[in-house]
Design a protein around this motif. Structure first.
Motif, PDB file in Angstrom:
ATOM      1  N   GLY A  63       0.783  -1.229   0.000  1.00  0.00           N
ATOM      2  CA  GLY A  63       0.000   0.000   0.000  1.00  0.00           C
ATOM      3  C   GLY A  63       0.810   1.273   0.000  1.00  0.00           C
ATOM      4  O   GLY A  63       0.242   2.370   0.069  1.00  0.00           O
ATOM      5  N   GLY A  64       2.128   1.161  -0.078  1.00  0.00           N
ATOM      6  CA  GLY A  64       2.959   2.338  -0.217  1.00  0.00           C
ATOM      7  C   GLY A  64       3.039   2.761  -1.677  1.00  0.00           C
ATOM      8  O   GLY A  64       2.345   2.229  -2.538  1.00  0.00           O
ATOM      9  N   ILE A  65       3.908   3.723  -1.962  1.00  0.00           N
ATOM     10  CA  ILE A  65       4.087   4.212  -3.328  1.00  0.00           C
ATOM     11  C   ILE A  65       5.571   4.449  -3.576  1.00  0.00           C
ATOM     12  O   ILE A  65       6.266   5.010  -2.722  1.00  0.00           O
ATOM     13  N   VAL A  66       6.061   4.022  -4.733  1.00  0.00           N
ATOM     14  CA  VAL A  66       7.423   4.308  -5.162  1.00  0.00           C
ATOM     15  C   VAL A  66       7.355   5.309  -6.318  1.00  0.00           C
ATOM     16  O   VAL A  66       6.675   5.072  -7.318  1.00  0.00           O
ATOM     17  N   ILE A  67       8.060   6.406  -6.145  1.00  0.00           N
ATOM     18  CA  ILE A  67       8.062   7.491  -7.124  1.00  0.00           C
ATOM     19  C   ILE A  67       9.423   7.525  -7.804  1.00  0.00           C
ATOM     20  O   ILE A  67      10.458   7.680  -7.140  1.00  0.00           O
ATOM     21  N   GLY A  68       9.455   7.379  -9.116  1.00  0.00           N
ATOM     22  CA  GLY A  68      10.711   7.406  -9.856  1.00  0.00           C
ATOM     23  C   GLY A  68      11.432   8.733  -9.730  1.00  0.00           C
ATOM     24  O   GLY A  68      10.799   9.795  -9.606  1.00  0.00           O
ATOM     25  N   GLY A  69      12.755   8.678  -9.771  1.00  0.00           N
ATOM     26  CA  GLY A  69      13.557   9.883  -9.608  1.00  0.00           C
ATOM     27  C   GLY A  69      13.305  10.935 -10.664  1.00  0.00           C
ATOM     28  O   GLY A  69      13.512  12.125 -10.426  1.00  0.00           O
ATOM     29  N   ALA A  70      12.841  10.526 -11.852  1.00  0.00           N
ATOM     30  CA  ALA A  70      12.581  11.466 -12.939  1.00  0.00           C
ATOM     31  C   ALA A  70      11.126  11.885 -13.032  1.00  0.00           C
ATOM     32  O   ALA A  70      10.746  12.614 -13.956  1.00  0.00           O
ATOM     33  N   ALA A  71      10.292  11.444 -12.092  1.00  0.00           N
ATOM     34  CA  ALA A  71       8.878  11.840 -12.109  1.00  0.00           C
ATOM     35  C   ALA A  71       8.761  13.346 -11.921  1.00  0.00           C
ATOM     36  O   ALA A  71       9.430  13.934 -11.068  1.00  0.00           O
ATOM     37  N   ARG A  72       7.925  13.970 -12.724  1.00  0.00           N
ATOM     38  CA  ARG A  72       7.732  15.416 -12.640  1.00  0.00           C
ATOM     39  C   ARG A  72       6.834  15.763 -11.451  1.00  0.00           C
ATOM     40  O   ARG A  72       5.920  15.025 -11.097  1.00  0.00           O
ATOM     41  N   ASN A  73       7.082  16.904 -10.856  1.00  0.00           N
ATOM     42  CA  ASN A  73       6.317  17.318  -9.685  1.00  0.00           C
ATOM     43  C   ASN A  73       4.822  17.415  -9.977  1.00  0.00           C
ATOM     44  O   ASN A  73       3.987  17.065  -9.130  1.00  0.00           O
ATOM     45  N   THR A  74       4.470  17.887 -11.149  1.00  0.00           N
ATOM     46  CA  THR A  74       3.054  17.983 -11.497  1.00  0.00           C
ATOM     47  C   THR A  74       2.389  16.612 -11.497  1.00  0.00           C
ATOM     48  O   THR A  74       1.276  16.443 -10.975  1.00  0.00           O
ATOM     49  N   ALA A  75       3.068  15.624 -12.073  1.00  0.00           N
ATOM     50  CA  ALA A  75       2.507  14.275 -12.128  1.00  0.00           C
ATOM     51  C   ALA A  75       2.304  13.708 -10.729  1.00  0.00           C
ATOM     52  O   ALA A  75       1.311  13.008 -10.467  1.00  0.00           O
ATOM     53  N   ILE A  76       3.232  13.993  -9.828  1.00  0.00           N
ATOM     54  CA  ILE A  76       3.111  13.503  -8.452  1.00  0.00           C
ATOM     55  C   ILE A  76       1.919  14.164  -7.770  1.00  0.00           C
ATOM     56  O   ILE A  76       1.074  13.498  -7.157  1.00  0.00           O
ATOM     57  N   ALA A  77       1.844  15.483  -7.860  1.00  0.00           N
ATOM     58  CA  ALA A  77       0.777  16.219  -7.176  1.00  0.00           C
ATOM     59  C   ALA A  77      -0.603  15.829  -7.670  1.00  0.00           C
ATOM     60  O   ALA A  77      -1.580  15.844  -6.907  1.00  0.00           O
ATOM     61  N   GLU A  78      -0.703  15.464  -8.959  1.00  0.00           N
ATOM     62  CA  GLU A  78      -2.008  15.151  -9.540  1.00  0.00           C
ATOM     63  C   GLU A  78      -2.364  13.665  -9.476  1.00  0.00           C
ATOM     64  O   GLU A  78      -3.488  13.295  -9.823  1.00  0.00           O
ATOM     65  N   HIS A  79      -1.448  12.834  -9.033  1.00  0.00           N
ATOM     66  CA  HIS A  79      -1.688  11.395  -9.038  1.00  0.00           C
ATOM     67  C   HIS A  79      -2.797  11.033  -8.036  1.00  0.00           C
ATOM     68  O   HIS A  79      -2.791  11.485  -6.892  1.00  0.00           O
ATOM     69  N   ARG A  80      -3.702  10.197  -8.469  1.00  0.00           N
ATOM     70  CA  ARG A  80      -4.865   9.870  -7.638  1.00  0.00           C
ATOM     71  C   ARG A  80      -4.470   9.281  -6.293  1.00  0.00           C
ATOM     72  O   ARG A  80      -5.015   9.656  -5.245  1.00  0.00           O
ATOM     73  N   LEU A  81      -3.521   8.339  -6.268  1.00  0.00           N
ATOM     74  CA  LEU A  81      -3.141   7.710  -5.006  1.00  0.00           C
ATOM     75  C   LEU A  81      -2.444   8.691  -4.066  1.00  0.00           C
ATOM     76  O   LEU A  81      -2.616   8.625  -2.840  1.00  0.00           O
ATOM     77  N   ILE A  82      -1.649   9.595  -4.621  1.00  0.00           N
ATOM     78  CA  ILE A  82      -0.994  10.613  -3.785  1.00  0.00           C
ATOM     79  C   ILE A  82      -2.052  11.521  -3.171  1.00  0.00           C
ATOM     80  O   ILE A  82      -2.021  11.823  -1.971  1.00  0.00           O
TER      81      ILE A  82
END
Length: 328
Positions: A63-82
């Protein structure tokens, strides 16, 4: 600008190989590094483009999340699980910069961004131990409204600029590193160093290591979390004080809590004293204020930032009060 060469890495192994061939810097979105190169503070002989590395945002089996080092900040902020499981992270990213910068900035670059201290950037006239150890720190006797009140030293009172990292610290995030000696992980709270007498050494990374990902461990109480940033203007300004917090309340008592502060220290400041003081205590304004007082007891203000001490206390208490209402 000083001349440099450029190489594009398709994977971590290629990036490490390119790095081994000379003085180099990894390039993600470039929102901080390129500015520093323009000011000749950073002078890499080679830029290694790592934007082809993983930009995935994936749920783990627990149930955790792994975020790739090259993931853009916008994609992280908008991700449903985040947004649903770790809302404080989404809010911190949105509070951190303009949409244009969020579209460019990467996970690894955000973690590695350097201070915005004006004396650090003044390469022509200001003394700065972070830029050149042994020079001195002009901020101590200068204009220090934005500088540290916790964990500083006689060598440096700069603050870490990231909003995202404050949220990551509160979430017990783990940084994934890869270097020539292999792979390892470091808790985000231990990743950045306090200044001591070597403020130029900012992290625990080894030469050539690359951030490949950041993991958010499962944390059910993070559903009840938020990020509050106090700044001089409403948009695109660095924090005077910020608070990332998550809290679990059962029958009016604090079962567990996570608190991290931004704008007050050389690194994202995990409020361990306040957390320990709150566990098992009534979820009341009195308890929240007492915990905040305890956390800021060792604060050391400069000539222009004494207001930060009380501001931090009030912001901690206000955030926790709001979250306790949401948990009721």
């Amino acid at each position: 600008m000083i001349p440099f060469s450029y190489a594009r890495a398709n994977d971590a192994a290629a990036a490490l190989q390119f790095f081994a061939n000379g003085a180099a810097k990894y390039l993600g979105g470039g929102t901080n590094l390129v500015d520093l190169m323009r000011e000749t503070i950073e002078r890499p002989a080679r830029l290694i483009d790592v934007t082809s590395l993983s930009d995935s945002i994936e749920e783990t089996a627990d149930g955790g999340i792994v975020i790739g080092g090259a993931a853009r900040n916008t994609a992280i902020a908008e991700h449903r699980l985040i947004r649903t499981r770790f809302p404080l992270l989404s809010r911190a990213i949105v509070a951190g910069a303009s949409p244009q910068i969020r579209n460019m900035a990467t996970t690894a670059g955000n973690v590695l961004q350097r201070t915005r201290c004006a004396y650090f950037y003044d390469n022509d006239a200001a003394r700065c131990n972070k830029r050149e150890p042994g020079q001195g720190c002009d901020a101590i006797e200068g204009f220090n409204r934005y500088h540290a009140i916790l964990g500083a030293s006689s060598a440096c009172i700069a603050t870490h600029p990231s909003d995202m990292c404050v949220a990551l610290a509160a979430l017990d995030a783990v940084v994934y590193l890869q270097g020539t000696e292999g792979k390892r992980t470091v808790p985000l709270s231990d990743f950045h160093r306090l200044p001591g007498d070597r403020p130029d050494i900012e992290t625990v990374m080894r030469p050539g290591e690359l951030i490949t990902a950041v993991e958010l461990p499962p944390k059910p109480m993070a559903v009840n979390s938020t990020y509050r940033k106090v700044r001089d203007r409403a948009s695109y300004a660095f924090a005077l004080v910020s608070v990332a917090a998550a809290i679990k309340i059962e029958a009016g008592v604090v079962g567990d809590v996570r608190i991290a502060l931004g704008g007050v220290a050389h690194k994202p400041w995990r409020a361990m004293k306040a957390e320990a003081a709150l566990r098992g205590q009534p979820a009341t304004d009195v308890s929240f204020r007492a915990a905040a007082e305890l956390e800021l007891a060792d604060a050391k203000a400069q000539a222009h930032n004494a207001f930060k001490v009380e501001l931090a206390k009030r912001t901690i208490a206000a955030v926790l009060t709001d979250l306790s209402g949401d948990a009721a």
